[in-house]
Design a protein around this motif. Structure first.
Motif, mmCIF file in Angstrom:
data_model
loop_
_atom_site.group_PDB
_atom_site.id
_atom_site.type_symbol
_atom_site.label_atom_id
_atom_site.label_comp_id
_atom_site.label_asym_id
_atom_site.label_seq_id
_atom_site.Cartn_x
_atom_site.Cartn_y
_atom_site.Cartn_z
ATOM 1 N N HIS A 73 42.783 35.363 39.776
ATOM 2 C CA HIS A 73 42.524 33.922 39.679
ATOM 3 C C HIS A 73 41.066 33.534 39.894
ATOM 4 O O HIS A 73 40.761 32.349 40.044
ATOM 5 C CB HIS A 73 43.413 33.174 40.672
ATOM 6 C CG HIS A 73 44.869 33.398 40.427
ATOM 7 N ND1 HIS A 73 45.543 32.793 39.388
ATOM 8 C CD2 HIS A 73 45.770 34.192 41.057
ATOM 9 C CE1 HIS A 73 46.809 33.185 39.399
ATOM 10 N NE2 HIS A 73 46.972 34.036 40.395
ATOM 11 N N SER A 74 40.170 34.528 39.944
ATOM 12 C CA SER A 74 38.745 34.232 40.137
ATOM 13 C C SER A 74 37.930 35.393 39.584
ATOM 14 O O SER A 74 38.483 36.345 39.032
ATOM 15 C CB SER A 74 38.438 34.022 41.622
ATOM 16 O OG SER A 74 38.486 35.261 42.326
ATOM 17 N N ASN A 75 36.647 35.330 39.760
ATOM 18 C CA ASN A 75 35.773 36.427 39.341
ATOM 19 C C ASN A 75 35.648 37.511 40.404
ATOM 20 O O ASN A 75 34.896 38.465 40.231
ATOM 21 C CB ASN A 75 34.371 35.889 39.009
ATOM 22 C CG ASN A 75 34.389 35.031 37.761
ATOM 23 O OD1 ASN A 75 35.127 35.303 36.826
ATOM 24 N ND2 ASN A 75 33.592 33.989 37.758
ATOM 25 N N TYR A 76 36.367 37.353 41.497
ATOM 26 C CA TYR A 76 36.328 38.334 42.576
ATOM 27 C C TYR A 76 36.848 39.680 42.074
ATOM 28 O O TYR A 76 37.864 39.750 41.391
ATOM 29 C CB TYR A 76 37.179 37.833 43.748
ATOM 30 C CG TYR A 76 37.346 38.845 44.844
ATOM 31 C CD1 TYR A 76 36.296 39.189 45.661
ATOM 32 C CD2 TYR A 76 38.582 39.446 45.051
ATOM 33 C CE1 TYR A 76 36.458 40.123 46.675
ATOM 34 C CE2 TYR A 76 38.755 40.376 46.063
ATOM 35 C CZ TYR A 76 37.687 40.711 46.865
ATOM 36 O OH TYR A 76 37.848 41.641 47.858
ATOM 37 N N ASN A 77 36.145 40.763 42.431
ATOM 38 C CA ASN A 77 36.507 42.104 41.980
ATOM 39 C C ASN A 77 36.324 43.090 43.135
ATOM 40 O O ASN A 77 35.196 43.470 43.450
ATOM 41 C CB ASN A 77 35.611 42.494 40.795
ATOM 42 C CG ASN A 77 35.981 43.837 40.197
ATOM 43 O OD1 ASN A 77 36.409 44.750 40.889
ATOM 44 N ND2 ASN A 77 35.790 43.960 38.897
ATOM 45 N N PRO A 78 37.406 43.496 43.794
ATOM 46 C CA PRO A 78 37.296 44.392 44.935
ATOM 47 C C PRO A 78 36.579 45.712 44.613
ATOM 48 O O PRO A 78 35.784 46.197 45.417
ATOM 49 C CB PRO A 78 38.749 44.655 45.346
ATOM 50 C CG PRO A 78 39.525 43.535 44.763
ATOM 51 C CD PRO A 78 38.793 43.100 43.533
ATOM 52 N N ARG A 79 36.860 46.284 43.443
ATOM 53 C CA ARG A 79 36.201 47.541 43.080
ATOM 54 C C ARG A 79 34.688 47.347 43.022
ATOM 55 O O ARG A 79 33.912 48.160 43.509
ATOM 56 C CB ARG A 79 36.716 48.051 41.725
ATOM 57 C CG ARG A 79 36.218 49.466 41.393
ATOM 58 C CD ARG A 79 36.174 49.724 39.890
ATOM 59 N NE ARG A 79 35.374 48.768 39.164
ATOM 60 C CZ ARG A 79 34.032 48.762 39.124
ATOM 61 N NH1 ARG A 79 33.340 49.652 39.782
ATOM 62 N NH2 ARG A 79 33.383 47.841 38.430
ATOM 63 N N ASP A 80 34.267 46.221 42.459
ATOM 64 C CA ASP A 80 32.845 45.905 42.369
ATOM 65 C C ASP A 80 32.227 45.726 43.759
ATOM 66 O O ASP A 80 31.094 46.149 44.006
ATOM 67 C CB ASP A 80 32.657 44.627 41.537
ATOM 68 C CG ASP A 80 31.202 44.259 41.373
ATOM 69 O OD1 ASP A 80 30.430 45.103 40.866
ATOM 70 O OD2 ASP A 80 30.817 43.129 41.752
ATOM 71 N N ILE A 81 32.965 45.126 44.672
ATOM 72 C CA ILE A 81 32.476 44.939 46.050
ATOM 73 C C ILE A 81 32.138 46.295 46.659
ATOM 74 O O ILE A 81 31.055 46.494 47.212
ATOM 75 C CB ILE A 81 33.529 44.213 46.922
ATOM 76 C CG1 ILE A 81 33.818 42.811 46.399
ATOM 77 C CG2 ILE A 81 33.111 44.202 48.393
ATOM 78 C CD1 ILE A 81 32.732 41.792 46.561
ATOM 79 N N VAL A 82 33.065 47.246 46.549
ATOM 80 C CA VAL A 82 32.831 48.569 47.140
ATOM 81 C C VAL A 82 31.686 49.284 46.428
ATOM 82 O O VAL A 82 30.846 49.922 47.068
ATOM 83 C CB VAL A 82 34.109 49.436 47.123
ATOM 84 C CG1 VAL A 82 33.835 50.798 47.741
ATOM 85 C CG2 VAL A 82 35.231 48.745 47.873
ATOM 86 N N GLU A 83 31.620 49.166 45.112
ATOM 87 C CA GLU A 83 30.517 49.795 44.374
ATOM 88 C C GLU A 83 29.174 49.281 44.882
ATOM 89 O O GLU A 83 28.247 50.058 45.127
ATOM 90 C CB GLU A 83 30.653 49.511 42.874
ATOM 91 C CG GLU A 83 29.523 50.131 42.058
ATOM 92 C CD GLU A 83 29.646 49.832 40.574
ATOM 93 O OE1 GLU A 83 29.186 50.677 39.777
ATOM 94 O OE2 GLU A 83 30.172 48.769 40.209
#
Length: 199
Positions: free
Chosen positions: A47-57
Motif C-alpha cells: 500500500h506504499s512505496n515502502y520496500n523492506p528488501r530495499d531497506i536492508v540493502e
C-alpha cells in the motif's frame, strides 16, 4: 542513488544497528540474501512505496540517508517480514532502530508530534488512552464506538468494575518514574521543537 556513509566501513550502519539495545543480536541483517520474501508479504509494501528488501540493502551499503527517508515510517511492526525471512532477519526491528536514530538526531519531531497525546496520557493518567484528536476519525470508521465510549463508565459500573483511571498515588508514582528516566523531558522537547518549527 547517492549513498551517504556513516563511516568508511561499508557495514558501519549495520553494525550500529546490531549494537543497539533493541537488536536481537542474531546478526540477521548481515545474513540477508536479498531474496525479497519480506517485501512479497509486507502489508505496508502493498500500500506504499515502502520496500523492506530495499531497506536492508541500503543498511548493508551503509547508506545513512535511510535515517531521513520517509519510507521507514510506513513500517508498523507487524513482524510479517520476520516470520517469512529464511535467515531470521527482522526488517521491522531494523526500522525501529532506524527511527530511534532519527528521533535522537531530532529528525522525527513532526512524526512524533501527532502521537504526543499517548505520551501525555501515560504521564498524566498512568494509562494508555487514545488522544482526543483521533476521536472524529474513529467515530466515523468504527460503528458504535462513540456511544460505547460515552457510556463506558456506566458499563463498568454495571459489571462491577473499578474506575478505569488508577488511584492518584499510582499516577504520581508513574509520573515520577517517567520524569526520572527522561521521558517527560523528551516529550517536552519534541513538542517544543515541533511548535518552534511550525511558527
Amino acid at each position: 542513488m547517492n549513498v551517504q556513509k556513516i563511516t568508511d566501513n561499508p557495514l558501519g550502519l549495520a553494525e550500529a544497528i546490531l549494537d543497539d539495545i533493541k537488536s536481537s543480536k542474531e546478526d540477521g541483517v548481515l545474513k540477508c540474501v536479498q531474496c525479497g520474501m519480506c517485501t512479497s508479504t509486507c502489508p505496508a509494501a502493498k500500500h506504499s512505496n515502502y520496500n523492506p528488501r530495499d531497506i536492508v540493502e541500503r543498511v548493508l551499503q551503509g547508506d545513512e540517508s535511510l535515517i531521513e527517508d520517509e519510507e521507514i515510517w510506513n513500517c508498523f511492526y507487524c513482524y510479517t517480514c520476520h516470520s517469512t525471512c529464511p535467515v531470521g532477519n527482522s526488517v521491522c526491528e531494523i526500522n525501529q532502530i532506524l527511527k530511534q536514530f532519527a528521533i535522537t538526531k531530532g529528525l522525527a519531531d513532526d512524526k512524533l508530534y501527532e502521537y504526543l497525546g499517548f505520551a501525555d496520557s501515560y504521564y498524566n493518567s498512568a494509562i494508555g488512552a487514545i488522544p482526543s484528536r483521533f476521536y472524529p476519525e474513529i467515530k466515523e470508521d468504527v460503528e458504535g464506538w462513540w456511544e460505547f465510549r460515552e457510556h463506558l463508565g456506566e458499563i463498568r459500573d454495571e459489571l462491577g468494575l473499578d474506575s478505569l483511571t488508577p488511584p492518584r498515588d499510582v499516577i504520581d508514582e508513574v509520573s515520577l518514574v517517567l520524569t526520572n528516566c527522561g521521558f517527560k523531558e523528551r516529550i517536552d522537547k519534541i513538542r517544543e521543537n515541533y511548535e518552534a518549527d511550525s511558527r
